[in-house]
Design an enzyme around this catalytic site. Structure first.
Site, PDB file in Angstrom:
ATOM      1  N   ALA A  25     -20.536  40.889  29.158  1.00  0.00           N
ATOM      2  CA  ALA A  25     -22.096  42.200  29.721  1.00  0.00           C
ATOM      3  C   ALA A  25     -21.697  42.658  30.526  1.00  0.00           C
ATOM      4  CB  ALA A  25     -22.794  40.639  31.227  1.00  0.00           C
ATOM      5  N   HIS A  26     -23.411  43.534  30.930  1.00  0.00           N
ATOM      6  CA  HIS A  26     -23.049  45.025  31.100  1.00  0.00           C
ATOM      7  C   HIS A  26     -21.753  44.984  32.229  1.00  0.00           C
ATOM      8  CE1 HIS A  26     -25.663  43.555  34.949  1.00  0.00           C
ATOM      9  NE2 HIS A  26     -26.670  43.351  34.038  1.00  0.00           N
ATOM     10  N   ASN A  27     -21.475  46.150  32.622  1.00  0.00           N
ATOM     11  CA  ASN A  27     -20.682  46.412  33.881  1.00  0.00           C
ATOM     12  C   ASN A  27     -19.222  45.553  34.130  1.00  0.00           C
ATOM     13  OD1 ASN A  27     -23.602  47.103  34.605  1.00  0.00           O
ATOM     14  ND2 ASN A  27     -21.698  48.340  35.872  1.00  0.00           N
ATOM     15  N   ARG A  62     -23.112  47.533  26.972  1.00  0.00           N
ATOM     16  CA  ARG A  62     -23.272  49.073  27.975  1.00  0.00           C
ATOM     17  C   ARG A  62     -23.689  48.544  29.667  1.00  0.00           C
ATOM     18  NH1 ARG A  62     -24.461  53.663  26.593  1.00  0.00           N
ATOM     19  NH2 ARG A  62     -24.839  52.820  23.905  1.00  0.00           N
ATOM     20  N   SER A  97     -20.719  42.161  35.440  1.00  0.00           N
ATOM     21  CA  SER A  97     -19.588  42.703  36.984  1.00  0.00           C
ATOM     22  C   SER A  97     -19.068  41.774  37.013  1.00  0.00           C
ATOM     23  CB  SER A  97     -20.424  43.392  38.149  1.00  0.00           C
ATOM     24  OG  SER A  97     -21.143  44.163  37.485  1.00  0.00           O
TER      25      SER A  97
END
Length: 360
Positions: A250-252, A229, A270
């Site tokens: 991974a996140h974003n 998330r 990201s």
């Protein structure tokens, strides 16, 4: 149960004309096909395919009952006992036959097993199959025709579209959104906390991860993949993308439409992939890096800077593929170059000594 079809059934399935069907000596469209095999291993009851001249000897010796042949190889005479089915793309045609011959995947019956646990506030659509030991949390919405195999855990406030298929022990954490026809294979986890920590002077302090994950329509995720998330906002997987086993997102991160992420590849926080990106096995993308539309990375590439659209890259760090090959070739020559350099150094030293002696 073994499924059986005649060769003629496949002719109709592939919409082939008479010109696209050729009979070898002793062959027949009534031949029963019960399996698929390689050119070498196929027997009279098997269908196989021939898509490249590298396999010409195996093709001539094949005992298969039917052979899918790419149209560029249409002049090849059929082996005895075989029916040639000439198609535009042998690989795609073989995939269509695979779907026809494949046995049905076992799945729970429609309805909710007595051993599942569904929160009273959850909304379950029509024709949904929920297996034993499935847990569905509060305020979830499960669309029509979804299948949840044993051991699936769906956290609170998850929205799932129509026709989704979750295999055993898949975990969807809270506040996750799935589009229509999403398939997630056994053991994968969507919505774990992003890997976010901050050194506060004495320890690594966890950064709250309060965002979500959005999986768009027609995405397929392999076994034991992890999609984290976002710290805030969302991690998003674009429609039609396919993610292999053991992949980390991974996140974003933002993954575009119709991307391919092969096994053990990973995206750091990201990272952004455009549409149609292909990452070979064990490829890695650094955090905050953008990869343009249609980029292809070879296996074990390390992408550490932005890549323009429609590039082919390889190596660590990832470079344009031709440049990477040249550098690898140069590296292979390095031991010989070291030996030559030592010889040249010795020769220079000897010349210096000779010149010094001559000057005296």
């Amino acid at each position: 149960m073994q499924r059986a079809f005649s060769v003629y059934d496949f002719v109709r399935e592939l919409h082939l004309s008479d010109e696209q069907v050729r009979l070898g000596a002793g062959s027949s469209l009534d031949r029963v096909i019960t399996g698929l095999s390689t050119l070498i291993e196929a027997g009279p009851g098997d269908l196989t395919y021939y898509s490249g001249e590298a396999h010409h000897r195996a093709f001539l010796a094949s005992k298969a009952g039917a052979i899918l042949v790419h149209q560029r190889l249409a002049d090849s005479p059929p082996p005895p006992g075989a029916v040639l089915l000439i198609v535009e793309d042998a690989d795609l045609a073989f995939s269509a036959i695979l779907r026809k011959l494949a046995p049905p995947v076992p799945q729970p019956p429609i309805g909710c097993d007595e051993l599942c646990r569904i929160h009273p506030s959850a909304k379950i659509g029509t024709n949904v199959a929920v297996g034993p030991f499935v847990v569905i949390g509060a305020n979830c919405v499960i669309g029509d025709n979804c299948v949840l195999h044993p051991g699936v855990v769906v956290g609170d406030d998850v929205a799932m579209g129509e026709g989704c298929h979750l295999y055993p022990n898949v975990v969807l954490r809270e506040r996750i959104t799935l589009g229509d026809r999403v398939t997630i294979h056994a053991g994968s986890v969507v919505g774990s906390d992003g890997f976010g920590y901050h050194w506060n002077g004495s320890e690594h302090e966890k950064v709250p991860q309060i965002g979500t994950v959005v999986i768009e329509d027609d995405v397929e995720i392999g076994s034991c993949a992890c999609i984290d998330r976002a710290k805030f906002s969302e991690t998003r997987i674009g429609a039609g993308s396919k993610i292999d086993n053991l992949v980390q997102v991974a996140h974003n991160c933002r993954v575009g439409r119709h991307c391919i992420l092969a096994g053990q590849s990973g995206l750091a926080g990201s990272a952004k992939l455009g549409n149609g990106v292909i990452l070979g096995g064990q490829s890695a993308v650094r955090d905050n890096v953008s990869v343009g539309d249609g980029v292809m990375s070879a296996a074990r590439s390390g992408i550490i800077e932005n890549i323009p659209a429609r590039q082919v890259v390889s190596g660590l760090p990832a470079l344009p593929h031709r440049q990477s090959l040249r550098e690898q070739a140069a590296m292979r020559r390095l031991p010989d170059l070291v030996v030559q350099m030592r010889k040249l150094t010795d020769e220079v030293e000897q010349l210096k000594k000779a010149l010094a002696a001559a000057e005296k």
